[in-house]
Design an enzyme around this catalytic site. Structure first.
Site, PDB file in Angstrom:
ATOM      1  N   ARG A   1     -32.426 -12.854  82.947  1.00 28.05           N
ATOM      2  CA  ARG A   1     -33.894 -12.846  82.982  1.00 28.05           C
ATOM      3  C   ARG A   1     -34.454 -13.961  82.112  1.00 28.05           C
ATOM      4  O   ARG A   1     -35.458 -14.601  82.460  1.00 28.05           O
ATOM      5  CB  ARG A   1     -34.403 -11.485  82.481  1.00 28.05           C
TER       6      ARG A   1
ATOM      7  N   ASN B   1     -32.121  -4.516  78.476  1.00 31.96           N
ATOM      8  CA  ASN B   1     -31.832  -3.492  79.462  1.00 31.96           C
ATOM      9  C   ASN B   1     -31.768  -4.080  80.873  1.00 31.96           C
ATOM     10  O   ASN B   1     -31.583  -5.275  81.035  1.00 31.96           O
ATOM     11  CB  ASN B   1     -32.789  -2.314  79.344  1.00 31.96           C
TER      12      ASN B   1
ATOM     13  N   HIS C   1     -33.803  -4.881  83.310  1.00 31.93           N
ATOM     14  CA  HIS C   1     -34.651  -6.013  83.701  1.00 31.93           C
ATOM     15  C   HIS C   1     -34.200  -7.304  83.026  1.00 31.93           C
ATOM     16  O   HIS C   1     -34.302  -8.388  83.599  1.00 31.93           O
ATOM     17  CB  HIS C   1     -36.119  -5.721  83.371  1.00 31.93           C
ATOM     18  N   CYS C   2     -33.686  -7.176  81.807  1.00 34.12           N
ATOM     19  CA  CYS C   2     -33.283  -8.353  81.025  1.00 34.12           C
ATOM     20  C   CYS C   2     -32.048  -9.056  81.580  1.00 34.12           C
ATOM     21  O   CYS C   2     -31.810 -10.223  81.277  1.00 34.12           O
ATOM     22  CB  CYS C   2     -32.998  -7.957  79.586  1.00 34.12           C
ATOM     23  N   ILE C   3     -31.250  -8.334  82.372  1.00 28.06           N
ATOM     24  CA  ILE C   3     -29.996  -8.921  82.872  1.00 28.06           C
ATOM     25  C   ILE C   3     -30.098  -9.336  84.340  1.00 28.06           C
ATOM     26  O   ILE C   3     -29.116  -9.751  84.945  1.00 28.06           O
ATOM     27  CB  ILE C   3     -28.805  -7.955  82.672  1.00 28.06           C
TER      28      ILE C   3
END
Length: 361
Positions: free
Chosen positions: A90, A351, A353-355
């Protein structure tokens, strides 16, 4: 010097618009993913398999780990040998814009590991800073070079209709673009993302080591419709932060002048913390931020990812897990809302969304 994406007619679609695919990175950094990242790799695998049911997944994995990744994933993904320093697609991947002819443009921001020498989380981020341009090259998409402007994908949300959502705590932090005024930062966002309006939330999630990325606290779920991380516990530091965000959103309108429908998404009832058992698993390099026992992690159900066929929602073995799934199921009636056990991703510092980083259709 290339004209700005806005002048060229490009804009950033909403995440819930159709995807060509999703970019992810195999988790191998020993200072982020404890115990050889075994638990994280299982979580990533579940996420990848769920997303792959509805779209292509591109997985960046260096040659040394290719066999391992293939043992988990087989032929479910497109493997790309692009070097990285960590797995936060992300934040290191490109922001991909579209124009009305369906052409795409990749925006390449400067990446300095969430704060550079001021408060960055690791000091060698050279490969991460190249991910966006290298991946765009593989996709054969033109690149808009936004450097030296520092930004991570988790710091922006778009409704696809001219509105960008950010937090002041992140975008105005001294480790990003300290020489720019708020007005200059806003103008850069509008020009680079082809947008009309930036909404500045005061805060993100308490103890979020990204300086409170917006993608952990609020997200668009439709036109003029948002979810906001919330707690009713007035003694929790999060209460005042979410309340300030809510008050701002209630006064605000989107780029088209519409007032927002706001759904409160509770944070987990039980604080998620680093335990003594977690600590021996991490191996740090010089200048890397270290975990400590009892450290509160920035757990939030808002860090979900909207894929073509599914919405992937973090789960923490908490009483509010199902509450979050129920709320998001109402927001996304046409998608399967899937809970993913996410503590092992949270231990890395982010989490779901971050990956993940969407590549619009």
């Amino acid at each position: 010097m290339m004209d700005s994406p806005k002048k060229l007619g490009y804009h950033m679609p909403a995440e819930y618009e159709p995807h060509h695919g999703t970019l992810m990175i195999w988790p191998t950094r020993p200072g982020s993913w404890p115990f050889q990242g075994k638990a994280a790799k299982r979580a990533f695998t579940q996420i990848i398999e769920t997303i792959a049911e509805g779209e292509r997944v591109y997985l960046l994995v260096e040659q040394a780990y290719l066999y391992e990744a293939q043992s988990y994933l087989g032929d479910k993904v497109v493997y790309l040998d692009i070097p990285t320093n960590d797995a936060w697609a992300r934040d290191t991947g490109p922001t991909i814009l579209v124009n009305d002819k369906g052409k795409k443009l990749a925006v390449d921001w400067a990446f300095n590991a969430w704060g550079g020498t001021y408060d960055g989380l690791y000091q060698d981020y050279e490969e991460d800073d190249q991910v966006a341009s290298r991946f765009a090259e593989v996709l054969e998409k033109p690149v808009y070079d936004a450097k030296p402007f520092v930004l991570e994908g988790g710091a922006i949300h778009s409704d696809g209709q001219g509105t960008i959502l950010v937090t002041e705590s992140c975008l105005l932090s001294p480790g990003r673009n300290p020489n720019l005024t708020k007005e200059e930062i806003e103008n850069t966002l509008l020009e680079s993302l082809g947008a009309e309006k930036v909404i500045w939330l005061p805060y993100g999630i308490y103890q979020d080591e990204t300086n409170e990325h917006v993608d952990n606290v609020a997200a668009f779920v439709g036109s003029a419709e948002l979810v906001l991380a919330w707690t009713d516990d007035e003694n929790d530091p999060q209460y005042a932060m979410s309340k300030a965000d809510l008050e701002l959103l209630e006064q605000e309108t989107d780029a088209k002048g519409c007032h927002f429908t706001i759904h409160k998404l509770p944070i987990p009832a039980v604080r998620q913390v680093v335990t003594e058992e977690d600590l021996p698993g991490y191996i740090y390099e010089e200048g890397e931020e270290e975990r400590y026992a009892g450290e509160r992690l920035a757990a939030s159900y808002v860090n979900f990812y909207i894929a073509n066929k599914a919405v992937l929602v973090p789960q923490f073995e908490d009483v509010n897990d199902q509450v979050a799934i129920d709320i998001l199921s109402k927001c996304f009636p046409d998608r399967k809302v899937v809970g993913i056990p996410a503590r092992d991703i949270l231990l890395g510092g982010g989490n779901i969304h971050c990956i993940t980083q969407q590549i619009p259709e």
